[in-house]
Design a protein around this motif. Structure first.
Motif, PDB file in Angstrom:
ATOM      1  N   ASN A  16      -1.181   4.675  -4.510  1.00 48.78           N
ATOM      2  CA  ASN A  16      -2.213   3.635  -4.448  1.00 48.78           C
ATOM      3  C   ASN A  16      -2.584   3.211  -3.262  1.00 48.78           C
ATOM      4  O   ASN A  16      -1.853   2.685  -2.562  1.00 48.78           O
ATOM      5  N   GLU A  30       1.148  -1.062  -0.028  1.00 50.90           N
ATOM      6  CA  GLU A  30       0.321   0.015   0.003  1.00 50.90           C
ATOM      7  C   GLU A  30       0.974   1.325   0.018  1.00 50.90           C
ATOM      8  O   GLU A  30       1.841   1.277   0.439  1.00 50.90           O
ATOM      9  N   GLU A  88      -2.578   7.231 -11.472  1.00 48.21           N
ATOM     10  CA  GLU A  88      -2.210   7.020 -10.185  1.00 48.21           C
ATOM     11  C   GLU A  88      -3.564   6.913  -9.352  1.00 48.21           C
ATOM     12  O   GLU A  88      -4.439   7.348  -9.504  1.00 48.21           O
ATOM     13  N   GLY A  89      -3.202   5.948  -8.460  1.00 50.75           N
ATOM     14  CA  GLY A  89      -4.322   5.490  -7.557  1.00 50.75           C
ATOM     15  C   GLY A  89      -5.069   4.335  -7.780  1.00 50.75           C
ATOM     16  O   GLY A  89      -5.892   3.664  -7.259  1.00 50.75           O
ATOM     17  N   MET A  90      -4.927   3.938  -9.272  1.00 52.76           N
ATOM     18  CA  MET A  90      -5.633   2.827  -9.711  1.00 52.76           C
ATOM     19  C   MET A  90      -5.443   1.517  -9.713  1.00 52.76           C
ATOM     20  O   MET A  90      -5.870   0.883 -10.790  1.00 52.76           O
ATOM     21  N   LEU A  91      -4.412   1.433  -9.191  1.00 48.49           N
ATOM     22  CA  LEU A  91      -3.744   0.037  -8.895  1.00 48.49           C
ATOM     23  C   LEU A  91      -4.029  -0.581  -7.454  1.00 48.49           C
ATOM     24  O   LEU A  91      -3.283  -0.119  -6.539  1.00 48.49           O
ATOM     25  N   ALA A  92      -4.725  -1.874  -7.537  1.00 46.74           N
ATOM     26  CA  ALA A  92      -4.835  -2.213  -6.037  1.00 46.74           C
ATOM     27  C   ALA A  92      -3.675  -2.848  -5.575  1.00 46.74           C
ATOM     28  O   ALA A  92      -3.232  -3.875  -6.066  1.00 46.74           O
ATOM     29  N   THR A 120       3.572   4.257  -5.658  1.00 50.23           N
ATOM     30  CA  THR A 120       2.869   4.987  -6.743  1.00 50.23           C
ATOM     31  C   THR A 120       2.863   3.997  -8.041  1.00 50.23           C
ATOM     32  O   THR A 120       3.493   2.926  -8.376  1.00 50.23           O
ATOM     33  N   SER A 121       2.169   4.459  -8.963  1.00 48.18           N
ATOM     34  CA  SER A 121       1.892   3.753 -10.240  1.00 48.18           C
ATOM     35  C   SER A 121       3.161   3.666 -10.878  1.00 48.18           C
ATOM     36  O   SER A 121       3.414   2.469 -11.608  1.00 48.18           O
ATOM     37  N   GLN A 147      -9.018  -2.536  -8.407  1.00 48.93           N
ATOM     38  CA  GLN A 147      -9.038  -1.261  -7.451  1.00 48.93           C
ATOM     39  C   GLN A 147     -10.524  -0.342  -8.041  1.00 48.93           C
ATOM     40  O   GLN A 147     -11.264   0.048  -7.120  1.00 48.93           O
ATOM     41  N   GLN A 193      -5.849  -2.919 -11.937  1.00 46.35           N
ATOM     42  CA  GLN A 193      -6.902  -1.686 -12.119  1.00 46.35           C
ATOM     43  C   GLN A 193      -8.426  -2.135 -11.840  1.00 46.35           C
ATOM     44  O   GLN A 193      -8.912  -1.368 -11.305  1.00 46.35           O
ATOM     45  N   SER A 205      -5.561   8.164  -0.864  1.00 42.45           N
ATOM     46  CA  SER A 205      -4.304   8.126  -0.856  1.00 42.45           C
ATOM     47  C   SER A 205      -3.356   8.818   0.025  1.00 42.45           C
ATOM     48  O   SER A 205      -2.332   8.623   0.334  1.00 42.45           O
TER      49      SER A 205
END
Length: 391
Positions: free
Chosen positions: A331, A173, A200-204, A176-177, A227, A224, A255
């Motif tokens: 992420n 956790e 950014e943020g869209m990868l679980a 970053t992407s 997420q 993705q 995030s």
């Protein structure tokens, strides 16, 4: 005479049905009864195998009492076509019914030799480990950092040549992407490197089983999609009255929570601070957003922030801008997303670290006076540390 023959035939049929019924009842009981296996084993099911081969392997290892009953039970429960390839831990005393469930339910492999790649904020590492079935614990064979130009240990190279080796990638956790893509492209187990960075943020962040030759692009798409599901579910169950207008804003806030919360337990309190600040029209004033404005997620800053950087206007610097940054800054995991959408019911507006060890969490405050006292305590700890270092 015909009556006598008919009577005998009827008697024979009744006896036959009784015997057949008894055999079926015995077989059913045997299928679900405790098995003969004295110690847990690791059962490897090769790709393209079938229930006959599996039943014979189990019988040779004294895990089942009858291959025929095992196969009939599997057929009767419609599981013959559900056999999964992999390595499965079969516990001592497992019934044939339980073993059938183990080898057909799918999911992650539960035993054998495994290579775990860990994608963290500031490092990419590999761990080779093997499960001891009898003890039920993994034994670490080797662990090392993956670095360009540095040859991997011999134990790892030997494991990579074994067709039975399983592979797993654990994405932490807060990564970053850009960091995820760079790490995945560096792994020799994957192919088809990615050239584009996902949003950014869209990868679980999670644990993902992979096979040699799997595509980096395909894995990123899987992350993705996961997420997106997590965010949609959390948004559907969000608390009322939040100062968030969309799932995208929730992801941005999550995030920030991910980068600020020191422990999983305090995520909801950290979330309440930022939600309260948004409701009050206060700036979020969080250092990780400043750092992201400097690095844009490409690597680690590796030093403290300068005053000029705290004052510099970027789309992410929450000391300067009002409200949320324009994008997530990492992420976030499921826990931070859920915290952003269901924060604690508090009046907190401030927080500062409890100790010099970030793992110890934060002290929270509702007023500036209380916060200043907490800050003074933290500064005292810094001064005591510096005094020890000077001596």
């Amino acid at each position: 005479m015909w009556k006598h023959i008919a009577s005998n035939a009827l008697t024979f049929l009744i006896v036959t049905l009784f015997l057949v019924g008894g055999v079926i009842a015995w077989g059913t009981a045997e299928y679900s009864a405790e098995g003969p296996l004295e110690n847990a084993i690791c059962l490897k099911v090769q790709s393209g195998s079938n229930m006959r081969l599996v039943s014979e392997d189990l019988a040779e290892r004294d895990a089942i009492s009858s291959p025929a009953i095992f196969r009939m039970g599997v057929d009767y429960s419609d599981k013959s076509a559900l056999l999964k390839a992999g390595s499965f831990l079969v516990p001592a005393g497992a019934s044939m019914e339980e073993i059938a469930e183990i080898v057909t339910r799918g999911g992650q492999n539960t035993c054998g030799t495994e290579v775990v790649y860990r994608v963290a904020v500031n490092r990419l590492s590999a761990q080779v480990r093997e499960l001891d079935p009898a003890e039920g614990e993994f034994e670490e064979l080797v662990r090392f950092d993956i670095e360009e130009g540095v040859e991997a240990p011999e134990d790892y190279l030997r494991t990579r040549q074994d067709d039975d080796t399983q592979y797993r990638i654990v994405v932490s956790e807060g990564v970053t992407s850009w960091q995820v893509v760079q790490a995945l492209n560096a792994l020799d187990v994957l192919a088809d490197d990615a050239t584009e960075i996902p949003p950014e943020g869209m990868l679980a962040p999670d644990s993902y089983e992979v096979q040699p030759g799997d595509s980096v692009k395909a894995l990123l798409a899987q992350m993705q999609a996961k997420q997106e599901r997590i965010l949609a579910d959390a948004w559907a169950g969000r608390a009322e009255g939040l100062p968030l207008e969309s799932p995208e804003e929730a992801l941005i806030l999550a995030s920030i929570i991910e980068k600020e919360a020191s422990t999983s337990d305090e995520r909801f309190d950290v979330a309440s601070v930022f939600v309260n600040r948004l409701n009050e029209g206060m700036r979020l004033q969080t250092d990780p957003t400043v750092i992201y404005g400097i690095t844009e997620g490409k690597g680690v800053l590796g030093r403290g922030l300068r005053q000029s950087e705290l004052r510099a206007a970027t789309p992410w610097n929450t000391y300067v801008i009002q409200g949320l940054p324009e994008t997530p800054i990492a992420n976030p995991g499921r826990g931070s997303i859920e915290a952003a959408l269901n924060p604690s019911d508090s009046d907190y507006l401030f927080f500062v670290a409890k100790t010099l060890d970030p793992r110890d969490g934060h002290n929270f405050a509702a007023t500036l006076d209380e916060h200043n006292r907490n800050v003074a305590l933290y500064r005292q700890l810094e001064a005591e540390r510096d005094a020890v270092q000077d001596n």
